[in-house]
Design an enzyme around this catalytic site. Structure first.
Site, PDB file in Angstrom:
ATOM      1  NE  ARG A  48      39.060  29.344  34.299  1.00 46.83           N
ATOM      2  CZ  ARG A  48      38.857  27.706  34.288  1.00 46.83           C
ATOM      3  NH1 ARG A  48      39.124  27.435  32.799  1.00 46.83           N
ATOM      4  NH2 ARG A  48      38.313  26.738  34.931  1.00 46.83           N
ATOM      5  CE  LYS A  57      42.981  30.024  36.674  1.00 45.03           C
ATOM      6  NZ  LYS A  57      43.162  29.798  38.046  1.00 45.03           N
ATOM      7  CG  HIS A  76      44.786  25.975  40.930  1.00 41.67           C
ATOM      8  ND1 HIS A  76      43.326  25.535  40.272  1.00 41.67           N
ATOM      9  CD2 HIS A  76      44.318  27.296  41.032  1.00 41.67           C
ATOM     10  CE1 HIS A  76      42.475  26.099  40.448  1.00 41.67           C
ATOM     11  NE2 HIS A  76      42.815  27.578  40.494  1.00 41.67           N
ATOM     12  CB  SER A 106      35.324  27.668  41.798  1.00 42.40           C
ATOM     13  OG  SER A 106      34.317  28.857  42.590  1.00 42.40           O
ATOM     14  CE  LYS A 116      42.140  26.969  44.784  1.00 50.47           C
ATOM     15  NZ  LYS A 116      42.293  28.859  43.850  1.00 50.47           N
ATOM     16  CB  THR A 117      40.326  32.677  48.330  1.00 50.67           C
ATOM     17  OG1 THR A 117      41.094  32.307  47.033  1.00 50.67           O
ATOM     18  CG2 THR A 117      40.722  34.074  48.494  1.00 50.67           C
ATOM     19  CG  ASP A 123      44.511  30.832  41.978  1.00 52.41           C
ATOM     20  OD1 ASP A 123      43.795  30.052  41.662  1.00 52.41           O
ATOM     21  OD2 ASP A 123      43.868  31.371  40.523  1.00 52.41           O
ATOM     22  NE  ARG A 164      36.043  34.078  40.433  1.00 44.54           N
ATOM     23  CZ  ARG A 164      37.657  33.355  40.725  1.00 44.54           C
ATOM     24  NH1 ARG A 164      38.134  33.762  41.289  1.00 44.54           N
ATOM     25  NH2 ARG A 164      36.794  31.935  40.073  1.00 44.54           N
TER      26      ARG A 164
END
Length: 528
Positions: free
Chosen positions: A56, A197, A216, A234, A238-239, A253, A318
């Site tokens: 981003r 986003k 988030h 990141s 988390k994932t 997410d 990704r």
């Protein structure tokens, strides 16, 4: 005969374009390959490269300053104002450039809860972007599509680069959000993550006014229906940690927390896949080997299979896929009120404990702080751990004051009775380069103990630097691991490092003090 959908493009000021509406995945594959946007990998995924932007561009994001935003947006940081006439002129230039262009349109919902979902029309230059948003958002059924009326439009034209002097923006890349015209205008970047986003930022502005806490975070559900939330930036896990084979995934997410419970904003997942392997994360790995998945900036081996260990293009590789590509999910994307809220941090200084229980005020303090740390090698010039404070664990997408989100989260936690935990997935026994990464087996054991209620009757003790409550014992985890100071060979060095980190927390929080309650500010570390 011109359809109602096609007339809507005219209403957007886009005339004479060849528009393809709501194409399915096979048709979008055909278009993307025909246009040279990507490569078909062995086993089916579409592989695309987005250079020079492989992530981003938060510094190129602007919000139009007008009556809708002037008093509601927290200006400063990532929320940079742009005048309405600047937006209007650039919008007219972009739409004029699209005469005769081939465009791909998807009508989708942001949100799995019908009471709060946002109908969004994505008008895009790239077929791969159209497939990306089709994977990432909630697809209407046929009946919903016939009556679909978009409330917001995202117009994404990567080939259009702005002229900063002429257009009043910072570079050739731009992400402009207009809350009055309900348009997001994107140009100068092929990175598809800007689409999701941008809408996340829109929801983060709109939903608090409806009493919904936008977050988030990932979310999962136990077999008894107990919901857990995982906040984290990141690299914090988390994932990975939310994709627990013993629990059902709600989403990985972005979520909302309403009076009725938690709901996913998305209909897909956007997982970071660098270093991913089939043994550690079989469910996510499998998505990188099937038709319908979009792989961004993944290098292919000579035989056409994805090489998930090759970060030569970027470490930010990704995989974007519909959530139904994962077997272990909650299909409706909704759950009840959470019983546990987890803040994940990857502390490369080796100071924070592997797990700590937070009070209400500490929760608000840590949420506003949003701490993790970059490690050497993640960016050019990073040679020692560097603190990253991303308020609300998502600073670039949070238009309102952090204190507003923290107060709404605290309200939801109090009403639900949820327990809140801080979990360090970073380093122990020393900072990066001297210590070691926290064992994922220990982290999973800690989380399972917290989520199952096994820590409810365990004694807790306070550590001296951040006043955090640490359990004295956890099944399956050596007791010395729970006290970070005890894992360091040189405990004096631990004290010096902890004092340094505490000072970083204090300095960071000064900019928020005017917008939060004094009892939250009082949670700043005493040291440093």
């Amino acid at each position: 005969m011109t359809t109602a959908l096609e007339r809507n493009l005219d209403e957007l000021g886009i005339h004479g374009a060849v528009a393809h509406f709501n194409l399915n995945a096979p048709k979008l594959y055909e278009a993307a390959l025909r246009l040279g946007e990507g490569t078909l990998a062995l086993e089916g995924p579409l592989v695309v490269h987005t250079a020079p932007h492989t992530g981003r561009s938060p510094k190129d994001r602007f919000i139009v300053l007008d009556d809708a935003t002037k008093d509601a947006v927290w200006w400063g940081g990532f929320n940079t104002a742009i005048a309405p006439d600047v937006f209007d002129r650039l919008y007219e230039r972009v739409t004029a450039s699209l005469r005769g262009a081939e465009l791909f349109v998807q009508d989708l919902y942001a949100g799995t809860d019908e009471r709060y979902r946002l109908p969004v029309r994505f008008v895009q230059e790239m077929a791969y972007h159209s497939l990306f948003v089709r994977n990432m958002f909630v697809r209407p059924d046929d009946a919903e599509l016939r009556s679909f009326r978009p409330q917001w439009t995202v117009l994404n034209v990567p080939s259009f680069r702005a002229d900063p002097q002429r257009d009043g923006v910072g570079s050739g890349t731009f992400i402009l959000v207009n809350f009055t015209r309900k348009i997001v205008l994107i140009g100068g970047t092929k990175y598809a993550g800007e689409n999701k986003k941008a809408i996340f930022g829109v929801l983060n502005f709109l939903l608090p006014a409806q009493g919904v806490m936008p977050m988030h975070c990932s979310a999962n559900m136990g077999k008894d229906g107990d919901v857990a939330l995982f906040f984290g930036l990141s690299g914090t896990g988390k994932t990975t940690l939310s994709a627990d084979p013993e629990r059902l995934l709600i989403g990985d997410d972005e979520h909302g927390w309403s009076d009725e419970g938690v709901f996913n904003f998305e209909g897909g997942c956007y997982a970071k896949v660098i270093g991913l392997n089939a043994e550690a994360e079989p469910a996510i790995y499998a998505t990188t080997r099937r038709f319908g998945t979009v792989l961004e900036n993944v290098v292919l081996k000579p035989d056409g299979t994805p090489d998930l260990n090759d970060g030569s293009l970027t470490e930010n590789t990704r995989s974007a896929y519909p959530i139904e590509f994962i077997d272990n999910i909650v299909p409706e994307g909704r759950g009840g009120h959470p019983k546990n809220v987890v803040f994940l941090t990857a502390d490369a200084y080796g100071v924070l404990p592997p797990i700590a229980r937070l009070t209400r005020e500490q929760m608000m303090y840590q949420f506003i702080s949003g701490f993790t740390a970059k490690i050497p090698g993640t960016e050019q010039g990073v040679v020692e751990p560097q603190p990253t404070f991303s308020t609300c664990f998502g600073a670039p997408f949070m238009p309102r004051h952090p204190g507003e989100y923290a107060a709404l989260l605290a309200k939801r936690v109090e009403e639900s009775g949820a327990k809140v935990w801080l979990v360090n997935t970073g380093w122990t026994g020393g900072k990066y380069g001297a210590g070691r990464r926290m064992s994922i087996a220990h982290t999973r054991a800690l989380l399972r103990a917290a989520l199952s209620g096994a820590l409810d009757d365990v004694a807790f003790e306070k550590e001296p630097f951040f006043d955090l409550e640490i359990p004295t014992s956890v099944p399956g985890v050596p007791s010395e691991v729970l006290r970070p100071r005890d894992t360091w060979a040189d405990q004096g060095e631990y004290d010096r490092t902890a004092t340094k980190l505490a000072g970083m927390f204090r300095n960071n929080f000064k900019r928020f003090a005017d917008g939060v309650a004094p009892e939250v500010t009082a949670c700043m570390p005493n040291h440093g």
